[in-house]
Design a protein around this motif. Sequence first.
Motif, PDB file in Angstrom:
ATOM      1  N   GLN A  37       0.828  -1.206   0.000  1.00 11.65           N
ATOM      2  CA  GLN A  37       0.000   0.000   0.000  1.00 11.65           C
ATOM      3  C   GLN A  37       0.860   1.252   0.000  1.00 11.65           C
ATOM      4  N   ILE A  38       1.910   1.254   0.836  1.00 12.24           N
ATOM      5  CA  ILE A  38       2.792   2.419   0.923  1.00 12.24           C
ATOM      6  C   ILE A  38       3.574   2.588  -0.378  1.00 12.24           C
ATOM      7  N   SER A  60      -2.671  20.146  -5.077  1.00  8.16           N
ATOM      8  CA  SER A  60      -2.797  20.054  -3.623  1.00  8.16           C
ATOM      9  C   SER A  60      -2.933  18.595  -3.210  1.00  8.16           C
ATOM     10  N   ILE A  61      -2.345  18.256  -2.066  1.00 11.36           N
ATOM     11  CA  ILE A  61      -2.365  16.879  -1.573  1.00 11.36           C
ATOM     12  C   ILE A  61      -3.086  16.846  -0.238  1.00 11.36           C
ATOM     13  N   MET A  62      -4.036  15.943  -0.102  1.00 11.79           N
ATOM     14  CA  MET A  62      -4.779  15.745   1.144  1.00 11.79           C
ATOM     15  C   MET A  62      -4.384  14.387   1.719  1.00 11.79           C
ATOM     16  N   ILE A  63      -3.742  14.394   2.891  1.00 14.25           N
ATOM     17  CA  ILE A  63      -3.328  13.153   3.551  1.00 14.25           C
ATOM     18  C   ILE A  63      -4.387  12.773   4.575  1.00 14.25           C
ATOM     19  N   THR A  64      -4.893  11.567   4.477  1.00 11.68           N
ATOM     20  CA  THR A  64      -5.889  11.087   5.439  1.00 11.68           C
ATOM     21  C   THR A  64      -5.327   9.889   6.184  1.00 11.68           C
ATOM     22  N   GLY A  65      -5.917   9.597   7.319  1.00  9.76           N
ATOM     23  CA  GLY A  65      -5.467   8.452   8.112  1.00  9.76           C
ATOM     24  C   GLY A  65      -5.711   8.695   9.574  1.00  9.76           C
ATOM     25  N   GLU A  66      -5.626   7.646  10.346  1.00  5.83           N
ATOM     26  CA  GLU A  66      -5.854   7.729  11.777  1.00  5.83           C
ATOM     27  C   GLU A  66      -4.750   8.542  12.450  1.00  5.83           C
ATOM     28  N   PRO A  97      -2.383   3.942   5.658  1.00 11.50           N
ATOM     29  CA  PRO A  97      -3.049   2.850   6.373  1.00 11.50           C
ATOM     30  C   PRO A  97      -2.609   2.815   7.830  1.00 11.50           C
ATOM     31  N   PRO A  98      -3.469   2.376   8.729  1.00  5.81           N
ATOM     32  CA  PRO A  98      -3.046   2.215  10.126  1.00  5.81           C
ATOM     33  C   PRO A  98      -2.024   1.100  10.241  1.00  5.81           C
ATOM     34  N   LEU A  99      -1.283   1.114  11.331  1.00  3.46           N
ATOM     35  CA  LEU A  99      -0.196   0.162  11.530  1.00  3.46           C
ATOM     36  C   LEU A  99      -0.694  -1.283  11.469  1.00  3.46           C
ATOM     37  N   ARG A 100      -1.892  -1.537  11.973  1.00  3.77           N
ATOM     38  CA  ARG A 100      -2.418  -2.907  12.015  1.00  3.77           C
ATOM     39  C   ARG A 100      -2.690  -3.472  10.624  1.00  3.77           C
ATOM     40  N   GLU A 101      -2.780  -2.597   9.603  1.00  2.00           N
ATOM     41  CA  GLU A 101      -3.035  -3.066   8.249  1.00  2.00           C
ATOM     42  C   GLU A 101      -1.764  -3.179   7.414  1.00  2.00           C
ATOM     43  N   ARG A 102      -0.616  -2.867   7.994  1.00  2.00           N
ATOM     44  CA  ARG A 102       0.618  -2.848   7.219  1.00  2.00           C
ATOM     45  C   ARG A 102       1.381  -4.161   7.382  1.00  2.00           C
ATOM     46  N   GLY A 103       2.106  -4.531   6.335  1.00  2.00           N
ATOM     47  CA  GLY A 103       2.856  -5.777   6.350  1.00  2.00           C
ATOM     48  C   GLY A 103       4.340  -5.605   6.528  1.00  2.00           C
ATOM     49  N   ASP A 104       4.778  -4.419   6.972  1.00  2.00           N
ATOM     50  CA  ASP A 104       6.211  -4.145   7.103  1.00  2.00           C
ATOM     51  C   ASP A 104       6.589  -3.860   8.548  1.00  2.00           C
ATOM     52  N   LEU A 105       5.910  -4.514   9.484  1.00  2.00           N
ATOM     53  CA  LEU A 105       6.106  -4.201  10.899  1.00  2.00           C
ATOM     54  C   LEU A 105       7.564  -4.391  11.314  1.00  2.00           C
ATOM     55  N   PHE A 117       3.511  -8.168  19.105  1.00  2.00           N
ATOM     56  CA  PHE A 117       3.359  -6.955  18.292  1.00  2.00           C
ATOM     57  C   PHE A 117       2.435  -7.203  17.104  1.00  2.00           C
ATOM     58  N   ARG A 118       2.547  -8.380  16.494  1.00  2.00           N
ATOM     59  CA  ARG A 118       1.700  -8.675  15.340  1.00  2.00           C
ATOM     60  C   ARG A 118       0.244  -8.850  15.748  1.00  2.00           C
ATOM     61  N   ARG A 119       0.018  -9.402  16.947  1.00  3.06           N
ATOM     62  CA  ARG A 119      -1.361  -9.609  17.416  1.00  3.06           C
ATOM     63  C   ARG A 119      -2.044  -8.306  17.794  1.00  3.06           C
ATOM     64  N   TYR A 120      -1.254  -7.339  18.255  1.00  6.88           N
ATOM     65  CA  TYR A 120      -1.831  -6.128  18.841  1.00  6.88           C
ATOM     66  C   TYR A 120      -2.454  -5.237  17.766  1.00  6.88           C
ATOM     67  N   HIS A 121      -3.515  -4.494  18.142  1.00  9.57           N
ATOM     68  CA  HIS A 121      -4.252  -3.680  17.170  1.00  9.57           C
ATOM     69  C   HIS A 121      -3.703  -2.258  17.044  1.00  9.57           C
ATOM     70  N   TRP A 122      -2.821  -1.797  17.894  1.00 13.01           N
ATOM     71  CA  TRP A 122      -2.124  -0.509  17.808  1.00 13.01           C
ATOM     72  C   TRP A 122      -3.069   0.670  17.558  1.00 13.01           C
ATOM     73  N   PRO A 123      -3.932   0.972  18.517  1.00 11.40           N
ATOM     74  CA  PRO A 123      -4.840   2.120  18.317  1.00 11.40           C
ATOM     75  C   PRO A 123      -4.111   3.445  18.191  1.00 11.40           C
ATOM     76  N   GLY A 124      -2.909   3.551  18.794  1.00 10.17           N
ATOM     77  CA  GLY A 124      -2.132   4.785  18.680  1.00 10.17           C
ATOM     78  C   GLY A 124      -1.153   4.779  17.528  1.00 10.17           C
ATOM     79  N   ASN A 125      -1.147   3.686  16.741  1.00 11.45           N
ATOM     80  CA  ASN A 125      -0.313   3.563  15.555  1.00 11.45           C
ATOM     81  C   ASN A 125       1.165   3.796  15.861  1.00 11.45           C
TER      82      ASN A 125
END
Length: 630
Positions: A322-323, A339-345, A486-494, A522-530
Motif C-alpha cells: 500500500q505504501i 494540492s495533496i490531502m493526507i488522510t489516516g488515523e 493505512p493504520p499500523l495494524r493493516e501494514r505488512g512491514d512491521l 506486536f503482530r497480534r496487537y491492534h495498535w490504536p495509537g499507531n
Amino acid sequence: MIDQSHERSVSFGLSETMKPDYDLLGQHELRLQLARNRVLHAHAAPVMESLHEQIANTQSMVVLTDPQGLILMSLGDDDFLSRAEKVALKPGALWSEEFQGTNAIGTAIAEMAPTTVHGDQHFLRANHFLTCSSVPIIGPSGKLAGVLDVTGDHRSYHRHTMALVRMSAQMIENQLFANAFPEAFLVRFHGRHEFLGTLMEGIAAFSRDGRFLSANRSAQFQLGLSLAALGAHTFSSLFGITPSAVFDHYRTAQPGLLKLCLNNGVRVFGKAEFQYTGLTLPTSIAAPEPAPLQTASDDGTNAAKMRMRLSSLRYLDTGDPQITALIDKLRKVIGKDISIMITGETGTGKELLARAIHNDSPRRSGPFIAVNCASIPETLIESELFGYEEGAFSGARRKGGTGRVLQANGGTLFLDEIGDMPISLQARLLRVLQERVVTPLGSTKSIAVNVAIICATNRNLREMIRTGSFREDLYYRLNGMVARLPPLRERGDLEIVIAKILHDDLNVERRLHIDPEVMGLFRRYHWPGNFRQLSNVLRTAAAIVDDDGHIRREHLPDDFLEDLSDIPAAPVMQLPSGNTRLDELEVSAIAAALRQHQGNVSAVARMLGVSRNTIYRKMQALQLQGKTDA
C-alpha cells in the motif's frame, strides 16, 4: 472600601450632583484601542456571550474594559442598553474613578479586587439607578489586563451575580495564561483529580530547563506563594521532581495523571502540556525537527543531511504494498501544483509524509511550515495563519507578526487537522489559495505569496460538508490528490518499521533485537495509537533492556501487556492426521481463519501472527482467492 473610594472621588474634584463626563472616543480611536487589546478581546468575547445568556432578560449588561477602565465591548438587553447609554455606559466611555467617581469598574481597578457597588453607593447621583459587579482580569505577567463587569438595574440585583462574574473572569484569565507561553511547558494541578480541567485547577508555566515563568491565581493559592516569591523557584523545587522525569512519564504508551508533592507538602494530581516544538518526544516515525538545513558547523550540516534522508519518500518505502503504491502516485504529482490531502488515523505519520513530499519536491530548499489547526485556539488561528500589523493587539511584537502562510513563502504549508479550522476562516483561506495573496490583520496591503499546500485530517470531510461545518469549495480546492495512510495494524512491514524506529529514531547506541515472542505480540496487537504508540513502547523497552540487547516480554510497558491480555489468543488449529502435506496444512489454517473473520485479511494476519503480505502471498500461491469471500 466604599468610604475610601468616596474620599478619592472628592479628591479628584468631583461632586455628587455634577453631570458626569460623557465624552466618548471616536470610532477610529476606539478601533485602535480594540486592536491594542486584541488578545484580551478575543478571549473575553465568547465568555461574555455565555455570561450574557445566563443573565438575559434581567435588565442588565456585560461590560469589558481595558486596564484604564475604557469600555471596549458591551452586551445586554436592548431596553437596558438604551438606559445605560444615557450615562455613557457604552464602548468608548472611560469609567475610572477619576471620571465617574465610585463605581464598580473604577473601584475594582483602584483596589485590584472584585467590587460590587449598589445603588446609592455610587458617588454620582446620576448612577444611583445602577448596581455593578466588577472583577479585575489579571494577565499572565501578574498585571491588570482589564475588567469584566455586569451592570444592571439596582432593583433587579441578584446576589449570585458576583459569583458568575468571578467565574467568567477566571475563565478568561486561564485562557490568556494557557496561550501566553508558546515556548514552555504547562503544569495543571489540583489536590482533587476531578478538578483538573476546571476553573479550579492551578496552572504554572516553566521553561524547558525548569525555570519558573508564571502561575495563575489558583496555582499561587495552592502553592502558598505570591507571583514574586515564585520567581525564585524552579519546577523541581516546587513539585519535587525534575522536568526530565515528567518527559519520561509522557513517553509511556498510556500515561496517567502525574502525582506531585508541592513544596508545602501538599500532594496533588497533575497534567503537563508541552508547548514548545523542540521536545524530543516521539510524534511519528523518524519525525525530524523543523530546523533550518543550513548550519554553521560540520556536525550541524551532517545532522541536517540525516534529517533530510530520514524524511524522504524513499526512506518511507519500507516494503508494504500500500505504501509503495502510494509513494509511486505521489512522485508523479510532486511539483505539479496539485494540492495533496493526507488522510489516516491519528499517529499514522501524516506530518512525516508531508515533510517527505516537501523534501523530494523542487521546493526542498524553501521552508516547511506546519500548522496544527486543532491545537491553536479559534480566537488566535486567524492571526497565526495570516499575521498581524504593528500594534494589532496588546502584547504583540512591535513590528507585528508574520503569519504562517507568509513564513511558508517559497516552500510548503502543511495544514494538519484541517477539519478543525473554524468555518469563518475557511473562506479566507480559500481566497488566499485562489488569489495567492495574504492580507495581515490590521493591514490594508496585500502581499503576494507562493506556497504549495498539503493538508491532513483524520475526520470525514464529506460528512462535515453535509452538516455544514466544512466548505465544499475549499474541500475541492484542497483535494487534488488523496493520500491515505493505512493504520499500523493493516501494514505488512512491521519488522522493518520497528528496526527503523530502534536504530534511526531512538538513537540507540547499541544494536537491539526483538525476541520472537515479543514480535508475535506486536503482530497480534491492534495498535490504536499507531506509530506514536509503537515508538513509545519501543522507547520504554530500549531504556530497560538487559545487557544482551534482546527486548523480551518483561521489558514491555505494563499497560501495553494489560491491553494484550484483553485480546484472545490465536486458536490452536486441529491438524489433519496422516501424511498431509505442509502446504495443505497452511490451506486449512488460512481457510479456517478467513471463515472465522469473514474474509478480513488484517484480522487473519493478526490471529496467525504473520504479515498481511504473507496471507496474500499464500492465497495466491495456493489458489485460495475464491475462498476469501466465504
